[in-house]
Design an enzyme around this catalytic site. Structure first.
Site, mmCIF file in Angstrom:
data_model
loop_
_atom_site.group_PDB
_atom_site.id
_atom_site.type_symbol
_atom_site.label_atom_id
_atom_site.label_comp_id
_atom_site.label_asym_id
_atom_site.label_seq_id
_atom_site.Cartn_x
_atom_site.Cartn_y
_atom_site.Cartn_z
ATOM 1 N N HIS A 112 0.874 -1.172 0.000
ATOM 2 C CA HIS A 112 0.000 0.000 0.000
ATOM 3 C C HIS A 112 0.917 1.229 0.000
ATOM 4 C CE1 HIS A 112 -2.677 2.990 1.952
ATOM 5 N NE2 HIS A 112 -3.690 2.211 1.604
ATOM 6 N N ASP B 185 3.380 -4.613 7.999
ATOM 7 C CA ASP B 185 2.141 -3.837 7.922
ATOM 8 C C ASP B 185 0.986 -4.821 8.033
ATOM 9 O OD1 ASP B 185 -0.158 -2.616 7.070
ATOM 10 O OD2 ASP B 185 0.711 -1.671 5.299
ATOM 11 N N GLN C 247 -4.232 -5.324 6.991
ATOM 12 C CA GLN C 247 -5.249 -6.224 6.405
ATOM 13 C C GLN C 247 -5.149 -7.639 6.968
ATOM 14 O OE1 GLN C 247 -7.639 -5.161 4.525
ATOM 15 N NE2 GLN C 247 -6.855 -3.166 3.897
ATOM 16 N N LYS D 32 -10.162 -0.909 10.538
ATOM 17 C CA LYS D 32 -10.283 -2.029 9.598
ATOM 18 C C LYS D 32 -10.574 -3.334 10.318
ATOM 19 C CE LYS D 32 -7.025 0.044 6.347
ATOM 20 N NZ LYS D 32 -7.816 0.395 5.173
ATOM 21 N N CYS E 126 -4.888 2.543 -3.521
ATOM 22 C CA CYS E 126 -3.663 3.075 -2.910
ATOM 23 C C CYS E 126 -2.501 2.111 -3.124
ATOM 24 C CB CYS E 126 -3.836 3.340 -1.415
ATOM 25 S SG CYS E 126 -4.942 4.683 -1.067
#
Ligand code: PMP
Length: 412
Positions: A129, A206, A209, A232, A370
């Protein structure tokens, strides 16, 4: 009957917990497939935050009065909830931020300030991202360092052999996404971390997600830094988590400065507070942190394994239905994928498709998500993305397929 019913996954109860799912959009029952952008909130989260504002609100850490003490304890208990959720060793390794982007920027400035210099290298992947590209790119510009990129294949899987070749004695950090928001690939982050550690290189993951789709154990992954966002994972906006191993957090300088993060301040010199407060300048989003803890409680009560099984069922079902639609092409065929399907319809601009799908009360995302380099890698300008969450159903997938049929009729 859903396969997951056998695992006692009570989808009706879950859907009942999310008030927004019961509204209408364009006079149709609302279907929400934009969960990778943000998820909706269960009553448990809404009510817990409402209670803070109605009953206990007071600024934390600095008050001697009753409500300040109550709110401070709830905030610190939220930190402990987050610690348990990702199995960090210590509470003080959990830093509250405003989200994933803030966490990566913290790392790019603090870690970058301490460890990155001219001709050093930072490794990211082709699946990132923008939030895990731009802060590193800017750091490289400031320090005259070099950004290197692990390539991916046509399925959307990273080339691990190439990655191994890439590491050298100038590599200061590997920063990779656990799960790609654009096409759903689950990266082998434990393996990636192990390889980096053989060279003594730390790894930032990261997890924006990842944490809502299955259990994450930062000690098992041996992640040096791990970041994610509350919104999220069914929690509030404006709150996120930066996890860092104690030794790294002790070594790196604070990113933002001001109140709360200090020990002694004179006009000549300031000393910093201990962890985690060293990285939490100013009044933190304590209501958000308390709401995030409620979201974690909700995820844990529902069961991450059951959620993962339900979402896998939805992914397989949607993939099967999509395979029968002429002119529909899916991007991302990694062996390990979360419940995200990114696709295009032949000769139809994703934006046009998204606009028509919206008229059926169905929210999908269109564009580059993104992740422009991912689109470039596939030679496309964007996709339509359906990202499914714990509250979605096969019937909703059917409705999306019907809407896609209408899009094709209109533009075909
Ligand atoms: N990384 C990934 C993989 C993401 O999906 C997102 C959000 N789409 C981000 C980072 C940025 O998260 P936030 O906007 O919550 O800071």
């Amino acid at each position: 009957m859903l396969k997951t019913d056998k695992l006692e996954y009570n989808i009706e109860k879950i859907r009942g917990d999310f008030p927004i799912l019961h509204r209408q959009v364009h006079n149709k029952p609302f279907v929400y497939f934009d969960n990778a952008a943000t998820t909706h909130k269960p009553l448990e989260v809404i009510e817990r935050m409402d209670r803070v504002y109605r009953e206990t609100n007071s600024n934390i850490h600095r008050g001697v009065h009753y409500l300040s003490d109550v709110t401070t304890r709830e905030f610190e208990s939220a930190r402990e909830t987050v610690r348990g959720f990702i199995n960090a060793r210590n509470d003080h390794e959990i830093i509250f931020t405003s989200g994933t982007t803030a966490g990566i920027n913290l790392a790019a400035f603090s870690f970058g300030e301490r460890y990155v210099g001219e001709n050093d290298e930072i490794v990211v992947s082709a699946l990132e991202h923008h939030a895990n590209i731009v802060p590193w790119q800017m750091l490289c510009e400031r320090k005259r360092a070099k950004l290197r990129v692990i390539p991916m294949d046509d399925h959307g899987e990273l080339d691990i052999e190439e990655y191994k070749e890439m590491l050298n004695d100038r590599t200061r950090l590997v920063a990779v996404t656990h799960v790609a928001n654009s096409i759903g690939t689950v990266n082998p982050v434990k393996k990636i971390t192990g390889i980096a550690h053989e060279h003594g290189i730390p790894v930032l993951i990261d997890g924006a997600q990842a944490v809502q789709h299955g259990s994450v154990d930062v000690q098992d992954l041996d992640a040096d830094m791990y970041v994610f966002s509350g919104h999220k994972m069914y929690g509030p906006t404006g709150i996120g988590v930066f996890y860092g191993k104690e030794n790294i957090l002790e070594e790196i300088p604070p990113y933002q400065t001001g109140g709360e993060m200090v020990d002694q301040v004179t006009f000549e010199k300031t000393t910093f507070n201990q962890l985690p407060l060293k990285f939490e300048a100013g009044t933190p989003n304590y209501t958000g942190a308390i709401g995030l803890a409620a979201a974690i409680d909700y995820l844990v009560e529902t069961g991450l394994d059951k959620i993962a099984a339900h979402e896998k069922d939805l992914l397989d079902y949607a993939a099967g239905r999509f395979a029968q639609i002429d002119g529909l092409k899916v991007f991302g065929a990694a062996r390990e994928k979360i419940s995200v399907i990114s696709f295009v319809l032949e000769d139809i601009h994703p934006y046009d498709a998204g606009m028509v799908i919206d008229k059926f009360g169905i929210a999908v995302r269109t564009g580059t998500h993104c992740a422009q380099p991912v689109m470039d890698r596939f030679g496309i300008r964007g996709t339509i993305r359906a990202s499914m969450a714990m509250y979605n159903t096969r019937e909703e997938v059917d409705r999306l397929c019907e809407a896609i049929g209408k899009v094709k009729e209109m533009f075909g």
